[in-house]
Write an enzyme that holds these catalytic residues in place. Structure first.
Site, PDB file in Angstrom:
ATOM      1  N   GLU A 150       0.907  -1.171   0.044  1.00 44.66           N
ATOM      2  CA  GLU A 150       0.139   0.061   0.152  1.00 44.66           C
ATOM      3  C   GLU A 150       0.939   1.280   0.137  1.00 44.66           C
ATOM      4  OE1 GLU A 150      -2.941   0.443   2.992  1.00 44.66           O
ATOM      5  OE2 GLU A 150      -3.957  -1.683   2.614  1.00 44.66           O
TER       6      GLU A 150
ATOM      7  N   HIS B  21      -4.191   7.013  -0.024  1.00 43.13           N
ATOM      8  CA  HIS B  21      -3.638   5.641   0.173  1.00 43.13           C
ATOM      9  C   HIS B  21      -4.199   4.760  -0.700  1.00 43.13           C
ATOM     10  CE1 HIS B  21      -6.989   4.543   2.823  1.00 43.13           C
ATOM     11  NE2 HIS B  21      -6.663   3.305   2.720  1.00 43.13           N
TER      12      HIS B  21
ATOM     13  N   ASP C 230      -9.552   1.630   8.040  1.00 41.43           N
ATOM     14  CA  ASP C 230      -9.441   2.852   7.746  1.00 41.43           C
ATOM     15  C   ASP C 230     -10.577   3.817   8.475  1.00 41.43           C
ATOM     16  OD1 ASP C 230      -7.761   2.099   5.587  1.00 41.43           O
ATOM     17  OD2 ASP C 230      -9.321   2.044   4.056  1.00 41.43           O
TER      18      ASP C 230
HETATM   19 ZN   LIG Z   1      -7.353   1.545   3.432  1.00 37.80          ZN
END
Ligand SMILES: [Zn+2]
Length: 132
Positions: free
Chosen positions: A27, A82, A95
């Site tokens: 990520e 992101h 998140d």
């Molecule tokens: Zn995420």
């Protein structure tokens, strides 16, 4: 932030895509900075998460340096970004749980080739408008 639309300049938008594809399958994370509510530049940050393929954590020192640099240049953080390298442009439970900033979170779903912005933790979507 009360913006109904997240404005991003095309070079910043494309730079974010390019960075996030380059660091996949990890990520990627970064800031969109700009003025007047429009993101003019994408500033990638190192992802120091212990499992970077399933999570992100911006390097705290790099984040602090970026915030200082923005301040010096009169720029504001207009959004965070992101990626979900193998997933969708939807906020994960993590998140939402770890949301802290009041600016939109732009999530790039690399598998679907799409990015969407949300206010978190509530999850309200903010349309993205890419401008020249
Ligand atoms: Zn995420």
């Amino acid at each position: 932030m009360e913006d109904r639309v997240l404005c991003l300049k095309r070079p910043a938008w494309e730079a974010a895509w390019q960075h996030l594809r380059a660091v996949a399958p990890a990520e990627g994370v970064g800031l969109f900075v700009g003025r007047d509510g429009c993101g003019e530049e994408a500033w990638p940050l190192p992802n120091v998460h212990s499992s970077p393929e399933v999570g992100y954590r911006a390097d705290p020192g790099a984040l602090l340096a970026a915030l200082r640099r923005a301040d010096e240049r009169g720029l504001l953080v207009v959004a965070l970004f992101h990626s979900h390298p193998a997933g969708l442009a939807r906020p994960s439970a993590t998140d939402r749980r770890e949301a802290y900033w009041r600016v939109p979170y732009v999530i790039f779903g690399l598998a679907e080739g799409r990015a969407r912005a949300y206010l978190l933790p509530e999850g309200r979507e903010i349309p993205i408008e890419v401008t020249p």
